[in-house]
Write an enzyme that holds these catalytic residues in place. Structure first.
Site, PDB file in Angstrom:
ATOM      1  CE  LYS A 136       0.999  -1.401  -5.063  1.00  0.00           C
ATOM      2  NZ  LYS A 136       0.188  -0.039  -4.662  1.00  0.00           N
ATOM      3  CE1 TYR A 219      -1.459  -2.942  -9.430  1.00  0.00           C
ATOM      4  CE2 TYR A 219      -0.772  -0.486  -8.437  1.00  0.00           C
ATOM      5  CZ  TYR A 219      -1.551  -1.874  -8.380  1.00  0.00           C
ATOM      6  OH  TYR A 219      -2.262  -2.004  -7.242  1.00  0.00           O
TER       7      TYR A 219
HETATM    8  P1  NDP Z   1      -5.226   4.394   3.327  1.00  0.00           P
HETATM    9  O1  NDP Z   1      -4.611   5.576   3.311  1.00  0.00           O
HETATM   10  O2  NDP Z   1      -6.730   4.449   2.756  1.00  0.00           O
HETATM   11  O3  NDP Z   1      -5.502   3.302   4.440  1.00  0.00           O
HETATM   12  C1  NDP Z   1      -4.416   3.002   5.335  1.00  0.00           C
HETATM   13  C2  NDP Z   1      -5.130   2.686   6.695  1.00  0.00           C
HETATM   14  O4  NDP Z   1      -3.777   2.439   7.359  1.00  0.00           O
HETATM   15  C3  NDP Z   1      -5.531   3.829   7.375  1.00  0.00           C
HETATM   16  O5  NDP Z   1      -6.981   3.984   7.192  1.00  0.00           O
HETATM   17  C4  NDP Z   1      -5.202   3.313   8.778  1.00  0.00           C
HETATM   18  O6  NDP Z   1      -6.333   2.386   9.332  1.00  0.00           O
HETATM   19  C5  NDP Z   1      -3.832   2.743   8.850  1.00  0.00           C
HETATM   20  N1  NDP Z   1      -2.866   3.436   9.210  1.00  0.00           N
HETATM   21  C6  NDP Z   1      -1.943   3.106  10.447  1.00  0.00           C
HETATM   22  N2  NDP Z   1      -0.946   4.017  10.637  1.00  0.00           N
HETATM   23  C7  NDP Z   1      -1.217   4.694   9.711  1.00  0.00           C
HETATM   24  C8  NDP Z   1      -0.621   6.392   9.460  1.00  0.00           C
HETATM   25  N3  NDP Z   1       0.442   6.489  10.141  1.00  0.00           N
HETATM   26  N4  NDP Z   1      -1.147   7.104   8.589  1.00  0.00           N
HETATM   27  C9  NDP Z   1      -1.873   6.592   7.846  1.00  0.00           C
HETATM   28  N5  NDP Z   1      -2.578   5.540   7.876  1.00  0.00           N
HETATM   29  C10 NDP Z   1      -2.388   4.628   8.861  1.00  0.00           C
HETATM   30  O7  NDP Z   1      -4.426   3.654   2.216  1.00  0.00           O
HETATM   31  P2  NDP Z   1      -5.201   2.675   1.128  1.00  0.00           P
HETATM   32  O8  NDP Z   1      -6.039   1.623   1.716  1.00  0.00           O
HETATM   33  O9  NDP Z   1      -5.329   3.074  -0.010  1.00  0.00           O
HETATM   34  O10 NDP Z   1      -3.548   1.530   0.839  1.00  0.00           O
HETATM   35  C11 NDP Z   1      -3.179   0.542   2.037  1.00  0.00           C
HETATM   36  C12 NDP Z   1      -2.134  -0.134   1.416  1.00  0.00           C
HETATM   37  O11 NDP Z   1      -2.784  -0.984   0.243  1.00  0.00           O
HETATM   38  C13 NDP Z   1      -0.953   0.458   0.687  1.00  0.00           C
HETATM   39  O12 NDP Z   1       0.298  -0.310   0.951  1.00  0.00           O
HETATM   40  C14 NDP Z   1      -1.373   0.517  -0.776  1.00  0.00           C
HETATM   41  O13 NDP Z   1       0.057   0.729  -1.597  1.00  0.00           O
HETATM   42  C15 NDP Z   1      -1.969  -0.752  -1.028  1.00  0.00           C
HETATM   43  N6  NDP Z   1      -3.075  -0.746  -2.023  1.00  0.00           N
HETATM   44  C16 NDP Z   1      -3.091  -1.806  -3.039  1.00  0.00           C
HETATM   45  C17 NDP Z   1      -3.960  -1.835  -3.973  1.00  0.00           C
HETATM   46  C18 NDP Z   1      -4.228  -2.745  -4.831  1.00  0.00           C
HETATM   47  O14 NDP Z   1      -4.607  -2.839  -5.955  1.00  0.00           O
HETATM   48  N7  NDP Z   1      -3.557  -3.823  -4.426  1.00  0.00           N
HETATM   49  C19 NDP Z   1      -4.907  -0.389  -4.181  1.00  0.00           C
HETATM   50  C20 NDP Z   1      -4.763   0.464  -3.297  1.00  0.00           C
HETATM   51  C21 NDP Z   1      -3.893   0.505  -2.331  1.00  0.00           C
HETATM   52  P3  NDP Z   1      -6.991   2.466  10.477  1.00  0.00           P
HETATM   53  O15 NDP Z   1      -7.806   4.108  10.589  1.00  0.00           O
HETATM   54  O16 NDP Z   1      -7.857   1.389  10.495  1.00  0.00           O
HETATM   55  O17 NDP Z   1      -6.125   2.392  11.938  1.00  0.00           O
END
Ligand code: NDP
Length: 370
Positions: A136, A219
């Protein structure tokens, strides 16, 4: 298909078979996959959520396993693959991602990327013939949501949006109470606030698809929808953006929004990126109320119900919310079952979010779903 009955191709992808010739094609016989078959999942994006919650959750899954990792940082992917038993040849970078098509070990692609990338990777995964589980908010715009639904339908793969609280015992109980005669809820007050660090995609309007509304306000919005069992008919909203906080050059710090439902029920919601952590909702009916603390958190949810002046805490299991939703999607695929949060459900939230921003911009109520 974005949800619903299993197709021939879908069944084959999970190891199930549809028997019969021309007559059976009209009413296919569904033979379940071999006992013990666990769909393999490819996780796309190895950020905070994947590393801290999802990979550990897979260890608690009974019907799902991690089969591949997709990342822009090879060393991180290799280290995580070694720790979670994923073969190195099942690591992809973003350019090579489309090659999952040729990996029969991958049944589902889990999109855990910044919001602005959800649509692109959902469409690519669908074109690779994989089922899609997408975080989401579904996408920044309703246009992208519709493209995601269409791509999954065209590829005959399932699409589920990751709304973990739809399977959480406290929220399920709250929903029963809210919709039943016991409380008959008419007012929901929901708040989710937290401090965001500077310089991430969350404070970049294009990448986040907005500010706190699509990230955390969703949420409150989604809870108001499932607690009332209705879709909002109108929304009012205001935002606040401080001048002296560098985090909020592109997005608002806060949004307050009010949803009005056709029955007359209302929800008053707030989300904020610059205040201490609060995560709660209260729902109120004519003869009672219920309050949930830590309502939108992964752990420590607590619900207190008050009726005729008597207050009691509802004792329910604290589950691994991520393992539950992951296994549920695997089960839906394996057993040809529908689920509660297909693309259309995610699209409704994004439709409402667009209306919330329009109401905040115009200063006027915006009508919805009429
Ligand atoms: P992060 O910023 O911690 O991680 C996102 C990851 O996406 C990065 O680590 C990277 O992985 C990859 N990525 C690829 N392109 C980009 C870019 N241009 N900029 C930044 N990151 C990029 O985010 P979250 O893990 O917190 O969130 C990810 C998703 O999950 C979002 O959609 C968020 O809304 C959702 N979410 C949902 C939750 C829930 O409870 N359901 C809770 C938290 C988040 P790599 O380094 O491996 O390439």
């Amino acid at each position: 298909m974005s949800d619903g009955a299993v197709s021939r191709r879908e069944a084959l992808a999970t190891g199930a078979v549809l028997l019969g010739g021309a007559a059976a094609q009209r009413t296919p016989v569904y033979v379940p996959p071999p006992p013990g078959k666990k769909p393999g999942w490819a996780l796309v994006g190895l950020g905070k959520l994947t590393i801290e919650e999802l990979l550990p959750a897979f260890a608690r899954c009974e019907k799902s396993r991690v089969a591949a990792l997709v990342s822009g940082v090879p060393e991180k992917a290799k280290a995580l693959a070694a720790r979670y038993g994923v073969p190195e040849k099942h690591i992809y970078d973003y350019e090579a991602f489309d090659r999952v098509k040729d990996n029969p070990d991958v049944d589902v692609v889990y999109v855990v990327l910044p919001n602005s990338l959800h649509a692109e990777y959902t469409v690519r995964a669908a074109k690779a013939g994989k089922h899609v589980f997408c975080e989401k908010p579904m996408a920044p715009t309703t246009k992208e949501c519709r493209e995601m639904i269409a791509a999954c339908r065209a590829a005959n793969v399932r699409l589920m949006i990751a709304y973990r609280l739809h399977h959480e015992p406290h929220h399920l109980r709250a929903t029963d109470l809210a919709r039943g005669k016991e409380l008959g809820v008419q007012l929901v007050i929901a708040d989710l606030t937290q401090q965001v660090p500077p310089g991430t995609w969350r404070t970049d309007r294009k990448m986040g698809g907005g500010g706190p509304v699509p990230d955390i306000g969703i949420y409150c919005l989604n809870a108001a929808r499932y607690l009332t069992g209705e879709e909002p008919a109108a929304v009012r909203a205001t935002t606040f953006t401080p001048k002296d906080d560098l985090r909020f050059g592109d997005v608002e710090q806060r949004c307050l929004f009010t949803l009005s439902f056709p029955s007359g029920a209302q929800a008053n919601c707030s989300c904020d990126y610059g205040l201490d952590d609060v995560s709660q909702f209260t729902m109120i009916g004519p003869d009672g109320s219920a309050r949930m603390d830590n309502a939108f958190r992964y752990r420590g949810l607590k619900m207190t119900v008050t009726q005729r002046g008597v207050q009691r805490v509802t004792e329910l299991a604290q589950i691994d919310q991520f393992a539950a939703e992951i296994d549920l999607f695997s089960q839906c695929i394996l057993e040809n079952k529908p689920h509660k949060t297909p693309g259309e459900h995610g699209l409704q939230d994004v439709t409402d979010i667009e209306a919330i921003y329009e109401a905040a911009r115009s200063g006027r109520p915006v009508k919805l779903n009429s």
